[in-house]
Design a protein around this motif. Structure first.
Motif, PDB file in Angstrom:
ATOM      1  N   LEU A   1       0.816  -1.210   0.000  1.00  0.00           N
ATOM      2  CA  LEU A   1       0.000   0.000   0.000  1.00  0.00           C
ATOM      3  C   LEU A   1       0.850   1.261   0.000  1.00  0.00           C
ATOM      4  O   LEU A   1       0.465   2.276  -0.585  1.00  0.00           O
TER       5      LEU A   1
ATOM      6  N   ALA B   1      -6.463   6.265  -4.371  1.00  0.00           N
ATOM      7  CA  ALA B   1      -7.184   5.030  -4.039  1.00  0.00           C
ATOM      8  C   ALA B   1      -8.086   5.323  -2.847  1.00  0.00           C
ATOM      9  O   ALA B   1      -7.703   6.035  -1.927  1.00  0.00           O
ATOM     10  N   ARG B   2      -9.286   4.779  -2.893  1.00  0.00           N
ATOM     11  CA  ARG B   2     -10.238   4.985  -1.817  1.00  0.00           C
ATOM     12  C   ARG B   2     -10.728   3.651  -1.292  1.00  0.00           C
ATOM     13  O   ARG B   2     -10.917   2.703  -2.052  1.00  0.00           O
ATOM     14  N   TYR B   3     -10.925   3.587   0.010  1.00  0.00           N
ATOM     15  CA  TYR B   3     -11.451   2.400   0.676  1.00  0.00           C
ATOM     16  C   TYR B   3     -12.843   2.685   1.198  1.00  0.00           C
ATOM     17  O   TYR B   3     -13.110   3.768   1.719  1.00  0.00           O
TER      18      TYR B   3
ATOM     19  N   THR C   1      -2.887   5.201   5.728  1.00  0.00           N
ATOM     20  CA  THR C   1      -3.383   6.481   5.218  1.00  0.00           C
ATOM     21  C   THR C   1      -2.546   7.648   5.737  1.00  0.00           C
ATOM     22  O   THR C   1      -2.433   8.664   5.062  1.00  0.00           O
TER      23      THR C   1
ATOM     24  N   ILE D   1      -3.991   7.357  -0.445  1.00  0.00           N
ATOM     25  CA  ILE D   1      -4.986   6.431   0.070  1.00  0.00           C
ATOM     26  C   ILE D   1      -5.814   7.119   1.141  1.00  0.00           C
ATOM     27  O   ILE D   1      -5.287   7.696   2.080  1.00  0.00           O
TER      28      ILE D   1
END
Length: 106
Positions: free
Chosen positions: A26, A33-35, A61, A67
């Motif tokens: 990561l 990028a998104r969670y 993050t 992220i």
């Protein structure tokens, strides 16, 4: 899969999901990028096992500005696509807007 194969697969997945294993991967993400993070209990999990894994995202993050967690939803990972598709769609729109301006509303 047999029950034994399923158990072995879950054990391996748990090991790979640990921050010390997944963190370096990561850390190298160089695009937005998104969670959407599930918060419900996982099938076969014990105690706060899933929450400890999810907590590893905070460190990631903090280290990698690409992220971000777009949302934390009540579903578990087995139901997130079915129950929280709107949150997932919104996170995709968020990333699209970063690259192309405002996203289309559907």
């Amino acid at each position: 899969m047999t029950a034994e194969q399923q158990a072995d697969s879950n054990i391996e997945l748990g090991k790979l999901a640990r921050e010390r294993e997944l963190g370096p991967v990561l850390d190298n993400i160089s695009v937005p990028a998104r969670y959407v993070v599930a918060s419900g209990a996982s099938f076969g999990s014990r105690g706060d096992e899933q929450e400890r894994i999810r907590a590893g995202l905070d460190a990631v993050t903090a280290r990698n500005p690409n992220i971000k967690v777009s949302a934390k939803v009540a579903s578990n990972h087995g139901a997130i696509l079915r129950k929280d598709f709107r949150a997932i769609a919104e996170s995709a729109r968020e990333v699209a807007a970063l690259n192309h301006g405002p996203a289309l509303k559907t």
